[in-house]
Each structure stands twice: as C-alpha cells, then as structure tokens.
Design a protein around this motif. Structure first.
Motif, PDB file in Angstrom:
ATOM      1  N   LEU A 129      42.387 -18.746  28.404  1.00 22.54           N
ATOM      2  CA  LEU A 129      42.147 -20.111  27.966  1.00 22.54           C
ATOM      3  C   LEU A 129      41.120 -20.781  28.886  1.00 22.54           C
ATOM      4  CD1 LEU A 129      42.922 -22.591  26.184  1.00 22.54           C
ATOM      5  CD2 LEU A 129      44.720 -23.084  27.864  1.00 22.54           C
ATOM      6  N   LEU A 130      40.089 -21.353  28.274  1.00 22.66           N
ATOM      7  CA  LEU A 130      39.084 -22.162  28.980  1.00 22.66           C
ATOM      8  C   LEU A 130      39.117 -23.536  28.333  1.00 22.66           C
ATOM      9  CD1 LEU A 130      35.839 -20.015  29.447  1.00 22.66           C
ATOM     10  CD2 LEU A 130      36.993 -21.313  31.225  1.00 22.66           C
ATOM     11  N   TYR A 131      39.936 -24.411  28.846  1.00 26.97           N
ATOM     12  CA  TYR A 131      40.197 -25.701  28.196  1.00 26.97           C
ATOM     13  C   TYR A 131      39.509 -26.810  28.974  1.00 26.97           C
ATOM     14  CZ  TYR A 131      42.893 -29.068  25.426  1.00 26.97           C
ATOM     15  OH  TYR A 131      43.274 -30.077  24.562  1.00 26.97           O
ATOM     16  N   ASP A 132      38.421 -27.333  28.397  1.00 28.10           N
ATOM     17  CA  ASP A 132      37.684 -28.439  29.017  1.00 28.10           C
ATOM     18  C   ASP A 132      37.229 -28.060  30.430  1.00 28.10           C
ATOM     19  OD1 ASP A 132      36.499 -30.884  29.310  1.00 28.10           O
ATOM     20  OD2 ASP A 132      38.334 -32.032  29.561  1.00 28.10           O
ATOM     21  N   VAL A 133      36.647 -26.864  30.531  1.00 23.76           N
ATOM     22  CA  VAL A 133      36.193 -26.347  31.822  1.00 23.76           C
ATOM     23  C   VAL A 133      34.669 -26.264  31.882  1.00 23.76           C
ATOM     24  CG1 VAL A 133      36.203 -24.322  33.344  1.00 23.76           C
ATOM     25  CG2 VAL A 133      38.316 -25.046  32.212  1.00 23.76           C
ATOM     26  N   VAL A 187      35.088 -14.914  33.384  1.00 15.78           N
ATOM     27  CA  VAL A 187      36.087 -14.728  32.333  1.00 15.78           C
ATOM     28  C   VAL A 187      35.904 -13.361  31.675  1.00 15.78           C
ATOM     29  CG1 VAL A 187      36.727 -15.508  30.015  1.00 15.78           C
ATOM     30  CG2 VAL A 187      36.493 -17.163  31.876  1.00 15.78           C
ATOM     31  N   LYS A 188      34.667 -12.984  31.449  1.00 17.87           N
ATOM     32  CA  LYS A 188      34.394 -11.686  30.829  1.00 17.87           C
ATOM     33  C   LYS A 188      34.940 -10.545  31.689  1.00 17.87           C
ATOM     34  CE  LYS A 188      30.747  -9.208  28.447  1.00 17.87           C
ATOM     35  NZ  LYS A 188      29.340  -9.230  27.994  1.00 17.87           N
ATOM     36  N   SER A 189      34.873 -10.699  33.016  1.00 15.03           N
ATOM     37  CA  SER A 189      35.375  -9.656  33.918  1.00 15.03           C
ATOM     38  C   SER A 189      36.889  -9.510  33.847  1.00 15.03           C
ATOM     39  CB  SER A 189      34.951  -9.956  35.354  1.00 15.03           C
ATOM     40  OG  SER A 189      35.692 -11.035  35.904  1.00 15.03           O
ATOM     41  N   LEU A 190      37.566 -10.495  33.261  1.00 13.82           N
ATOM     42  CA  LEU A 190      39.027 -10.473  33.136  1.00 13.82           C
ATOM     43  C   LEU A 190      39.476 -10.032  31.750  1.00 13.82           C
ATOM     44  CD1 LEU A 190      39.715 -13.935  34.812  1.00 13.82           C
ATOM     45  CD2 LEU A 190      39.816 -11.690  35.904  1.00 13.82           C
ATOM     46  N   SER A 191      38.513  -9.672  30.908  1.00  9.03           N
ATOM     47  CA  SER A 191      38.829  -9.396  29.502  1.00  9.03           C
ATOM     48  C   SER A 191      38.396  -7.985  29.111  1.00  9.03           C
ATOM     49  CB  SER A 191      38.104 -10.410  28.614  1.00  9.03           C
ATOM     50  OG  SER A 191      36.699 -10.196  28.658  1.00  9.03           O
ATOM     51  N   ASN A 192      38.818  -7.600  27.912  1.00  3.92           N
ATOM     52  CA  ASN A 192      38.279  -6.403  27.261  1.00  3.92           C
ATOM     53  C   ASN A 192      37.957  -6.753  25.819  1.00  3.92           C
ATOM     54  OD1 ASN A 192      40.719  -6.306  25.829  1.00  3.92           O
ATOM     55  ND2 ASN A 192      41.614  -4.753  27.182  1.00  3.92           N
ATOM     56  N   GLU A 193      37.629  -5.754  25.015  1.00  6.48           N
ATOM     57  CA  GLU A 193      37.200  -6.033  23.637  1.00  6.48           C
ATOM     58  C   GLU A 193      38.316  -6.618  22.770  1.00  6.48           C
ATOM     59  OE1 GLU A 193      38.614  -1.751  23.827  1.00  6.48           O
ATOM     60  OE2 GLU A 193      37.379  -3.103  25.049  1.00  6.48           O
ATOM     61  N   ASN A 194      39.566  -6.524  23.230  1.00 10.40           N
ATOM     62  CA  ASN A 194      40.692  -7.052  22.454  1.00 10.40           C
ATOM     63  C   ASN A 194      41.153  -8.433  22.912  1.00 10.40           C
ATOM     64  OD1 ASN A 194      40.957  -4.678  20.821  1.00 10.40           O
ATOM     65  ND2 ASN A 194      41.892  -3.653  22.575  1.00 10.40           N
ATOM     66  N   THR A 195      40.583  -8.924  24.001  1.00 11.68           N
ATOM     67  CA  THR A 195      40.998 -10.215  24.537  1.00 11.68           C
ATOM     68  C   THR A 195      40.543 -11.355  23.638  1.00 11.68           C
ATOM     69  OG1 THR A 195      40.820  -9.352  26.801  1.00 11.68           O
ATOM     70  CG2 THR A 195      40.863 -11.760  26.533  1.00 11.68           C
ATOM     71  N   LYS A 196      41.442 -12.279  23.380  1.00 16.28           N
ATOM     72  CA  LYS A 196      41.087 -13.494  22.646  1.00 16.28           C
ATOM     73  C   LYS A 196      40.808 -14.587  23.678  1.00 16.28           C
ATOM     74  CE  LYS A 196      42.959 -14.595  18.662  1.00 16.28           C
ATOM     75  NZ  LYS A 196      43.855 -15.091  17.592  1.00 16.28           N
ATOM     76  N   ILE A 197      39.565 -15.045  23.700  1.00 18.00           N
ATOM     77  CA  ILE A 197      39.138 -16.072  24.645  1.00 18.00           C
ATOM     78  C   ILE A 197      39.085 -17.399  23.898  1.00 18.00           C
ATOM     79  CG2 ILE A 197      37.331 -16.804  26.252  1.00 18.00           C
ATOM     80  CD1 ILE A 197      36.480 -13.773  26.312  1.00 18.00           C
ATOM     81  N   ILE A 198      39.948 -18.331  24.306  1.00 17.50           N
ATOM     82  CA  ILE A 198      40.118 -19.610  23.613  1.00 17.50           C
ATOM     83  C   ILE A 198      39.408 -20.692  24.426  1.00 17.50           C
ATOM     84  CG2 ILE A 198      41.801 -21.272  22.718  1.00 17.50           C
ATOM     85  CD1 ILE A 198      43.853 -18.884  22.801  1.00 17.50           C
ATOM     86  N   VAL A 199      38.399 -21.315  23.829  1.00 22.50           N
ATOM     87  CA  VAL A 199      37.544 -22.246  24.556  1.00 22.50           C
ATOM     88  C   VAL A 199      37.576 -23.619  23.887  1.00 22.50           C
ATOM     89  CG1 VAL A 199      35.189 -22.733  25.333  1.00 22.50           C
ATOM     90  CG2 VAL A 199      36.007 -20.361  25.253  1.00 22.50           C
ATOM     91  N   ARG A 200      37.753 -24.647  24.679  1.00 23.07           N
ATOM     92  CA  ARG A 200      37.535 -26.017  24.213  1.00 23.07           C
ATOM     93  C   ARG A 200      36.421 -26.637  25.043  1.00 23.07           C
ATOM     94  NH1 ARG A 200      41.521 -30.722  22.212  1.00 23.07           N
ATOM     95  NH2 ARG A 200      41.002 -29.585  20.313  1.00 23.07           N
TER      96      ARG A 200
END
Length: 261
Positions: A121-125, A139-152
């Motif tokens: 989650l990247l909420y108002d960042v 954030v990308k370094s903490l994810s893989n192709e299946n990660t859902k990255i939720i951004v506001r």
C-alpha cells in the motif's frame, strides 16, 4: 483561525475576508477530518481498508509510508505478515518489535526480509516524497509479478492537497495564496510535489519505474462556482491551462492498482 489582515496588501485582505466568510467552500467535510485520538485513527485505518476492499487473510502486506502505523496494525489481525514502513517513527504504537501480528519499522532492510509481499500500500505517499521515482523503485524491490500495489495519489491540484484543513478547512487555498502569504497566516507548507496535470504526471512516474497500471479510479469533487469569481481566477495558475482547470481541480484522489514488470 485568527489572521492578522494588516500583514497583507489590500488585494489580499479582500481575499482573506472571503476566506473567513461562510462563502468559501470547505476543503473536506468536517466529519471526515480525523482527530488526534487513537480511536479516530483506528477508525480512519478501518475506513481505508474498507475502501480498498481486499481480504488480507494469510497474505503478506506492507504499508509503505505507514505514518503512525494504524493500517498495518489492523491488517495484522488476519494477515500472515503485516509490516508498516516509514522513514520517521511517529505515534504511540510500538516500533521495531513484532506484536499483535504487525511490525512497524524505519529499517528498509528489515522490510525486505519479509518480501516479496502479496500487497503493498502506497497511500498518499508519492505526492509528499521528494523522490517519488525512488519510492516506486523501493516498492518494486519488495514485490514480484504477482504483487498488487495499491496507490493513492493526492495531487497538488486537489482541493485539500496540503492538509491545511486541520487548521483552516478551506478548499484550494494552496493554489490561491502564495507560500509567503500562507506563512503569514501561520500555515507552513508541507513538502508537496507541485504539478498541474495529475493523470499525466502519475503515468509518467509509473512508466519510469517500469510498472503497469492494472486499473485506475478518480475520486472527484465539485469545483464550486465560487472559484470562478474573477478575483479568485486571477490567483489560479491559469498560465498552465487553456481554460478554467475544472477537470484538474476536480480530482480529489487518484487511485491505482499497479504491478511490477
């Protein structure tokens, strides 16, 4: 909020009279402004999670830019892992310990130990980061192709971009008054990325970070006729636009689901 009008030019004094009147629209409904007590902060975290609408049970979750950590704490009640990360430790919740299913830390290496995450989650960042691309790369370094990255995103053009509503709940004052005028009112400008075309700017960030937009949603609000008054328009950054920027100003929040490529 009391403002000493004598500190300002006559033209600005007129605007301050308007600002202190009931005519000037609110930045946010009063009932939505979170107070400083823990109950309100918990309710706000619950509201964020209800809006997101995901089931985090047995999943690995990271709130990147977690603030005081209440979202991570709530997710930790059901998740496999819940980590809140921020560069500054704030609030009364415990940091650098794991309890009640969640961990708050300002150590990025510790965050990486639990990755990759199912949800980030990247909420108002991004709008309050001096290096939004660097944040996205982290954030990308903490994810893989299946990660859902939720951004506001909470852009400069939104009616409450600078969070001044806690002191004076009036819309778009950061666009209408100069930074010096705001300081004279007792309002210190928090760092906020200044851009005028929200969707284009956000897409530029995501593309540079090699991320794909899976879906997007624009949370809009009315741009009241009040802001079309000539003396208000003369203060808006009209040199950036061909016409009155109603579309840009109407975007209160821009929500995205991203994935890493």
């Amino acid at each position: 909020m009391q403002i000493d009008k004598s500190l300002f030019s006559p033209k600005t004094q007129f605007l301050i009279d308007l600002l202190q009147s009931k005519d000037w629209p609110l930045a946010a409904p009063n009932f939505l402004i979170c107070n400083d007590d823990e109950k309100d902060k918990t309710e706000r975290a619950e509201g964020i999670l209800n809006y997101i609408g995901e089931n985090f049970a047995n999943k690995k979750f990271c709130d990147f830019g977690c603030g005081e950590g209440h979202v991570a704490k709530e997710v930790g009640k059901t998740s496999l892992v819940s980590v809140g990360y921020d560069i500054v430790k704030e609030g009364v919740l415990p940091w650098e310990t794991t309890q009640e299913g969640y961990t708050l830390t300002n150590n990025l290496d510790k965050v990486k130990e639990n990755g990759p995450y199912d949800y980030i989650l990247l909420y108002d960042v991004l709008d309050h980061s001096k290096e939004p691309l660097e944040v996205l790369q982290q954030v990308k370094s903490l994810s893989n192709e299946n990660t859902k990255i939720i951004v506001r995103c909470h852009s400069w053009m939104s009616r409450h971009a600078t969070h001044f509503y806690r002191k004076i709940n009036k819309a778009w004052i950061h666009l209408i008054f100069t930074e010096e005028e705001l300081k004279l009112m007792g309002l210190e400008m928090p760092f906020t990325q200044k851009y005028f075309f929200p969707i284009g700017q956000h897409e530029s960030w995501f593309k540079a970070a090699n991320m794909t937009v899976v879906s997007s949603d624009i949370i809009k609000s009315e741009v009241e006729p009040f802001f079309r008054r000539p003396k208000i328009i003369s203060r808006l950054p009209m040199d950036k636009f061909k016409d009155f920027p109603e579309w840009q100003m109407s975007q209160s929040f821009n929500d995205y689901i991203l994935k890493s490529n």
